[in-house]
Design a protein around this motif. Sequence first.
Motif: not given
Length: 389
Positions: A222-228, A237-250
């Motif tokens: 699934i790697e060629d079409r997967l975005v984690m 509980n730090i939602a106010g920091s507004h930070i997340g990660n998009v991890i893409i192997a392809d």
Amino acid sequence: MSFDEIIDRRGTHCVKWDMMETLYGVSAEDGISMWVADMDFRPPQCVQDAVADMHEHGVYGYFGDDSKYRAAICWWMQERHNWTVDPSHIFSTHGLVNGTAMCLDAFTSEGDGVVLFTPVYHAFAKVITASNRDLCELEMPIVDGRLTLDFDAFDAQMKGHEKMLVLCSPHNPGGRVWTREELEGIADFAKRHDLILVSDEIHHDLTMPGQQHIPMAHIDGIEDRLVMMTAATKTFNIAGSHIGNVIIADDKLRAKFAGRMAALGMSPNSFGLFMVTAAYSPDGAKWLDELREYLAENARVFDEGINAIPGLRSMALESTYLAWVDFDGTGMSREEFTARVQDTAKIAANYGPTFGKGGDSFLRFNIAAPRSVIKEAVARMQAAFSDLQ
């Protein structure tokens, strides 16, 4: 850490408490806020210390050299999820709703279909429709009290213009931890219909005892079409920091996403980087293990009390701190059971229909609060529906 401590969040620009009267008609003076998915607990001391160190230094300039931040993410994913992440594959966005919007922008065009297995986290549908994509809701059947996946039915509903599937794993609001077989089925579905698969795994750390989350990245082919997509915000509980990660192997997908990030001038804020680096640590892990035990007992108390009310059924939680309660057995209209919860019990809970198809007879309750609050909420619910008992 004492999760039993009552922390008064009223008047602190807290959306969960300071907006519930506007949105639900429930006063913060005597109401209980159980809607927004953040916790009424302080984050671990290591996170508090990181913010205190920033304050003591007193200069809040541009952040440079995020190698420790990336290393902390990689350590956490390996340690907690047996997932080896290349640090160069990580993009930081302003949370995962923003991450979802960025994926829509990078990998789809206006008019393209975007698939959701519903009911599901309401913000997905909001950004899909706001970006002029075609929202394609595939309703999950409930079998033996659990949300399930019916791929034959899903296949029959596809129209051919769909370009992306946004998955919630673990599932919000149903609390499901998808099995390996189910994840393989989702991967096959995405390949069969040539869909980019965006897997939002923000609740992956918040599993109940005996449950094991499997990252979609562990599914072969699934790697060629997967975005984690992952984040520390729900976990700590730090939602106010507004930070997340998009991890893409392809490589190709990663280059395309990087291009859109650059074009939009996206970069994270320094507070979030410091907080996440501190949280993804042995101290953060110890706090999380204590939190999970506390949430598991909250879930037991809540479910036992709610399920004792004839006609109500709280879906068994495998992950998250969000109880998905079905009122269908009461025979009441949605307006009637909602009024009893809001006006009589004075509890603000998320409306089921906002989660898409399959949510009409449900409300979602946030149980990440001191146990005394959960017990009070259960008592109020039992009183509000006392005529059924």
